[in-house]
Motif scaffolding. Structure first.
Motif, PDB file in Angstrom:
ATOM      1  N   GLN A  11      10.641   4.148  23.060  1.00 49.37           N
ATOM      2  CA  GLN A  11      10.639   2.942  24.145  1.00 49.37           C
ATOM      3  C   GLN A  11      11.715   2.009  24.339  1.00 49.37           C
ATOM      4  N   GLY A  12      12.355   1.672  25.339  1.00 48.84           N
ATOM      5  CA  GLY A  12      13.510   0.637  25.473  1.00 48.84           C
ATOM      6  C   GLY A  12      12.965  -0.747  24.988  1.00 48.84           C
ATOM      7  N   ILE A  13      13.875  -1.298  24.850  1.00 45.22           N
ATOM      8  CA  ILE A  13      13.754  -2.871  24.212  1.00 45.22           C
ATOM      9  C   ILE A  13      13.204  -3.786  25.261  1.00 45.22           C
ATOM     10  N   THR A  14      12.088  -4.624  24.775  1.00 45.15           N
ATOM     11  CA  THR A  14      11.791  -5.986  25.401  1.00 45.15           C
ATOM     12  C   THR A  14      13.100  -6.873  25.449  1.00 45.15           C
ATOM     13  N   LEU A  15      13.477  -7.276  26.657  1.00 41.39           N
ATOM     14  CA  LEU A  15      14.578  -8.070  26.852  1.00 41.39           C
ATOM     15  C   LEU A  15      14.425  -9.208  25.996  1.00 41.39           C
ATOM     16  N   SER A  16      13.308  -9.952  26.030  1.00 39.23           N
ATOM     17  CA  SER A  16      13.144 -11.343  25.730  1.00 39.23           C
ATOM     18  C   SER A  16      13.202 -11.290  24.094  1.00 39.23           C
ATOM     19  N   ARG A  17      13.228  -9.973  23.587  1.00 40.24           N
ATOM     20  CA  ARG A  17      13.253  -9.999  22.066  1.00 40.24           C
ATOM     21  C   ARG A  17      14.740 -10.220  21.502  1.00 40.24           C
ATOM     22  N   ILE A  18      15.607  -9.823  22.532  1.00 38.62           N
ATOM     23  CA  ILE A  18      17.112  -9.610  21.921  1.00 38.62           C
ATOM     24  C   ILE A  18      17.735 -11.013  22.635  1.00 38.62           C
ATOM     25  N   GLN A  19      17.046 -11.849  23.335  1.00 35.71           N
ATOM     26  CA  GLN A  19      17.798 -13.086  23.996  1.00 35.71           C
ATOM     27  C   GLN A  19      18.264 -13.851  23.100  1.00 35.71           C
ATOM     28  N   PRO A  20      19.499 -14.568  23.295  1.00 38.83           N
ATOM     29  CA  PRO A  20      20.127 -15.420  22.229  1.00 38.83           C
ATOM     30  C   PRO A  20      19.659 -16.658  22.422  1.00 38.83           C
ATOM     31  N   THR A  21      19.531 -17.117  21.069  1.00 42.37           N
ATOM     32  CA  THR A  21      19.053 -18.615  21.055  1.00 42.37           C
ATOM     33  C   THR A  21      20.173 -19.454  21.237  1.00 42.37           C
ATOM     34  N   ASN A  22      21.570 -19.000  20.984  1.00 43.62           N
ATOM     35  CA  ASN A  22      22.681 -19.866  21.031  1.00 43.62           C
ATOM     36  C   ASN A  22      23.584 -18.946  22.005  1.00 43.62           C
ATOM     37  N   PRO A  23      23.692 -19.263  23.095  1.00 42.21           N
ATOM     38  CA  PRO A  23      24.901 -18.630  24.116  1.00 42.21           C
ATOM     39  C   PRO A  23      26.174 -18.296  23.578  1.00 42.21           C
ATOM     40  N   THR A  24      26.779 -18.836  22.592  1.00 41.26           N
ATOM     41  CA  THR A  24      27.967 -18.650  22.098  1.00 41.26           C
ATOM     42  C   THR A  24      27.794 -17.577  21.225  1.00 41.26           C
ATOM     43  N   MET A  25      26.595 -17.093  20.624  1.00 43.75           N
ATOM     44  CA  MET A  25      26.453 -16.057  19.741  1.00 43.75           C
ATOM     45  C   MET A  25      25.653 -14.739  20.587  1.00 43.75           C
ATOM     46  N   SER A  26      26.202 -14.545  21.592  1.00 46.54           N
ATOM     47  CA  SER A  26      25.765 -13.376  22.519  1.00 46.54           C
ATOM     48  C   SER A  26      26.798 -12.352  22.875  1.00 46.54           C
ATOM     49  N   GLU A  27      26.438 -11.429  23.404  1.00 46.85           N
ATOM     50  CA  GLU A  27      27.298 -10.505  23.995  1.00 46.85           C
ATOM     51  C   GLU A  27      26.431  -9.898  25.386  1.00 46.85           C
ATOM     52  N   ARG A  28      27.418  -9.699  26.384  1.00 44.53           N
ATOM     53  CA  ARG A  28      26.855  -9.312  27.618  1.00 44.53           C
ATOM     54  C   ARG A  28      26.817  -7.716  27.693  1.00 44.53           C
ATOM     55  N   PHE A  29      25.722  -7.061  28.030  1.00 44.47           N
ATOM     56  CA  PHE A  29      25.770  -5.568  28.025  1.00 44.47           C
ATOM     57  C   PHE A  29      25.189  -5.360  29.592  1.00 44.47           C
ATOM     58  N   SER A  30      25.568  -4.152  30.154  1.00 41.03           N
ATOM     59  CA  SER A  30      25.004  -3.818  31.575  1.00 41.03           C
ATOM     60  C   SER A  30      23.751  -3.339  31.175  1.00 41.03           C
ATOM     61  N   LEU A  31      22.858  -3.494  32.127  1.00 36.11           N
ATOM     62  CA  LEU A  31      21.554  -2.922  32.156  1.00 36.11           C
ATOM     63  C   LEU A  31      21.127  -1.679  33.055  1.00 36.11           C
ATOM     64  N   PHE A  32      20.345  -0.854  32.326  1.00 35.81           N
ATOM     65  CA  PHE A  32      20.197   0.418  32.985  1.00 35.81           C
ATOM     66  C   PHE A  32      18.752   0.073  33.744  1.00 35.81           C
ATOM     67  N   THR A  33      18.859   0.227  35.390  1.00 36.92           N
ATOM     68  CA  THR A  33      17.815  -0.345  36.096  1.00 36.92           C
ATOM     69  C   THR A  33      17.220   0.813  37.002  1.00 36.92           C
ATOM     70  N   MET A  34      16.417   0.697  37.898  1.00 37.88           N
ATOM     71  CA  MET A  34      15.858   1.526  38.860  1.00 37.88           C
ATOM     72  C   MET A  34      16.961   1.725  39.971  1.00 37.88           C
ATOM     73  N   LYS A  35      17.989   0.989  40.095  1.00 41.47           N
ATOM     74  CA  LYS A  35      19.293   1.396  40.869  1.00 41.47           C
ATOM     75  C   LYS A  35      19.841   2.462  40.232  1.00 41.47           C
ATOM     76  N   GLU A  36      20.413   2.350  39.168  1.00 40.98           N
ATOM     77  CA  GLU A  36      20.870   3.526  38.097  1.00 40.98           C
ATOM     78  C   GLU A  36      19.968   4.728  38.223  1.00 40.98           C
ATOM     79  N   MET A  37      19.015   4.657  38.059  1.00 39.02           N
ATOM     80  CA  MET A  37      17.853   5.703  38.086  1.00 39.02           C
ATOM     81  C   MET A  37      17.866   6.590  39.610  1.00 39.02           C
TER      82      MET A  37
END
Length: 195
Positions: A11-37
């Motif tokens: 199963q894909g990842i629950t997004l809340s589990r990978i959210q950064p606590t410190n915005p400077t320690m994050s990287e932005r990734f594109s998300l696969f959504t129903m639009k792409e599907m």
């Protein structure tokens, strides 16, 4: 044969589990959504909708699985499968999708997508599996236990290729309809402006 014997199903990842606590320690990734599907199924061409992103904590990047070419994604609620194409590689897969990484020596990804989306025996299995549930979402365990009819590799390739062409045809028809609508709207606007 059971899908779990032919592919790794997760199963894909629950997004809340990978959210950064410190915005400077994050990287932005594109998300696969129903639009792409929907684009992958030929229901819409790339729309003007903004691409969605997920901010991922740099220390949790090892927890995510990114889309890869020929990976099959199944929307657990819509009960539709698509094969990831080059256009959608490298996107974070959220938890409303199942990830099916097929062993291509046993199962053609496009054949499986066709089988999952169209074959009456598979459709019956999916209906039975979600019968009586309040939310008719598929479970990962149910997908692993899904019985797959397995013809020869050559037959799978032929069916998979026909399915790819059918999706391409749908996409081209959709593009044509959208272009015709744009032309007609412009003609109507021009008619008003001339008055």
């Amino acid at each position: 044969m059971l899908l779990g014997q032919l592919a790794n199903v997760s199963q894909g990842i629950t997004l809340s589990r990978i959210q950064p606590t410190n915005p400077t320690m994050s990287e932005r990734f594109s998300l696969f959504t129903m639009k792409e599907m929907n684009e992958s199924l030929g229901f819409q061409i790339s729309s003007r909708e903004e691409e969605q992103f997920a901010e991922v904590d740099k220390q949790k990047q090892n927890q995510i699985v990114l889309t890869a070419e020929n990976m099959v994604l199944i929307n657990l609620i819509a009960r539709k499968a698509v094969v990831v194409t080059n256009q959608h590689v490298g996107k974070v897969i959220p938890s409303n999708f199942a990830i099916v990484e097929v062993d291509t020596t046993k199962l053609n990804p496009y054949y499986f997508a066709w089988y999952f989306n169209e074959h009456p025996i598979c459709q019956r299995q999916l209906r039975i599996a979600t019968q009586g549930s309040i939310v008719s979402a598929l479970s990962i365990q149910m997908l692993r236990e899904l019985k797959v009819i397995l013809p020869t590799r050559e037959q799978q390739q032929r069916i998979g290729r026909m399915y790819q062409l059918l999706i391409r045809k749908k996409l081209l028809i959709t593009q044509r309809q959208q272009l015709e609508e744009m032309i007609i709207k412009q003609i109507m606007l021009n008619a008003i402006q001339e008055d």
